[in-house]
Design a protein around this motif. Sequence first.
Motif, short mmCIF file in Angstrom:
data_model
loop_
_atom_site.label_atom_id
_atom_site.label_comp_id
_atom_site.label_asym_id
_atom_site.label_seq_id
_atom_site.Cartn_x
_atom_site.Cartn_y
_atom_site.Cartn_z
N TYR A 82 0.50 -1.36 -0.05
CA TYR A 82 -0.06 0.07 0.02
C TYR A 82 1.02 1.26 -0.05
O TYR A 82 0.31 2.36 -0.58
N SER A 83 2.02 1.13 0.56
CA SER A 83 2.86 2.32 0.43
C SER A 83 4.45 1.85 -0.05
O SER A 83 4.92 0.62 -0.07
N ALA A 84 4.81 2.91 -0.88
CA ALA A 84 6.28 2.76 -1.20
C ALA A 84 7.39 2.57 -0.11
O ALA A 84 8.48 1.46 -0.27
N ASP A 85 7.02 2.92 0.89
CA ASP A 85 7.86 3.10 2.08
C ASP A 85 7.97 1.51 2.58
O ASP A 85 8.99 0.98 3.02
N LEU A 86 6.74 0.60 2.88
CA LEU A 86 6.78 -0.60 3.41
C LEU A 86 7.44 -1.51 2.52
O LEU A 86 8.30 -2.19 2.72
N SER A 87 7.07 -1.23 1.15
CA SER A 87 7.89 -2.06 0.19
C SER A 87 9.23 -1.88 0.06
O SER A 87 9.90 -2.86 -0.15
N ALA A 88 9.81 -0.64 0.04
CA ALA A 88 11.00 -0.29 0.07
C ALA A 88 11.76 -1.10 1.49
O ALA A 88 12.98 -1.65 1.28
N SER A 132 7.74 -0.84 -5.07
CA SER A 132 6.76 0.21 -5.13
C SER A 132 5.60 0.35 -4.44
O SER A 132 5.30 -0.79 -4.04
N GLY A 133 4.86 1.37 -4.01
CA GLY A 133 3.61 1.56 -3.64
C GLY A 133 2.83 0.97 -4.81
O GLY A 133 2.70 1.35 -6.02
N LEU A 134 1.73 0.32 -4.52
CA LEU A 134 0.77 -0.28 -5.55
C LEU A 134 -0.13 1.07 -6.38
O LEU A 134 -0.11 0.95 -7.63
N HIS A 187 -2.07 -5.04 0.63
CA HIS A 187 -2.66 -3.73 -0.29
C HIS A 187 -3.43 -2.78 0.19
O HIS A 187 -3.52 -1.88 -0.22
N THR A 188 -4.05 -2.97 1.42
CA THR A 188 -4.60 -1.93 2.06
C THR A 188 -3.90 -1.45 3.52
O THR A 188 -3.58 -2.47 4.32
N ALA A 189 -3.83 -0.19 3.59
CA ALA A 189 -3.02 0.33 4.77
C ALA A 189 -3.99 -0.05 6.25
O ALA A 189 -3.03 -0.23 7.21
N SER A 190 -5.31 0.15 6.26
CA SER A 190 -5.91 0.21 7.44
C SER A 190 -7.47 -0.19 7.29
O SER A 190 -8.08 -0.47 6.01
N ARG A 191 -8.06 -0.54 8.27
CA ARG A 191 -9.44 -0.76 8.30
C ARG A 191 -10.42 0.47 7.78
O ARG A 191 -11.09 -0.08 6.79
#
Length: 177
Positions: free
Chosen positions: A27-33, A82-84, A101-105
Amino acid sequence: KSDIVSRYLPPHFLGEFPGGEVLSCSYSADLSATFSKDARGIVQSDSYKKLYPDTFLDIKNSASDNWKLHNSKGLTGSNKSSGLLSGINGRGFELGILDDHTASRADAESQTIREKTWSAFNDDFLSRAAPVHIVFVIATSWHNQDLNQKIRLSMKKDPDFPKFNIISLPAKAKDYT
């Protein structure tokens, strides 16, 4: 799940298939990185060098979110993250990973975000797949119309939609006390 698929699988895949391309999204480029940086660290480890002695990190292309490997036979593999929803144009893959793929509820409850996520996955992510490829989708299903559920529905309705093996790993067993 994330450790095995997002951190450890890309280095192993590229060791086994040195000319392969890996695309990791979240969901975010930061998490994927972050996952990509951890995978790059594995490639630089002594253990990896012993396992794949002819494979090495390209010093000129070694950013945490976009790095390449070379081997002694002249093959070049890559790991891109990348961020999706950030745009993944120009990035293909044989191994595609979508982890969270989704950051939060709250995002899962948003019809707009669900539709954007589905469009990015179906129209952008899957369109980057090589003819022979593997895709992992790792995610908590928070809504009955989220990406996980749309994948299930699309497999039933569309004979041309890619076939996924669905594995459910609940956080708690049903008889958990």
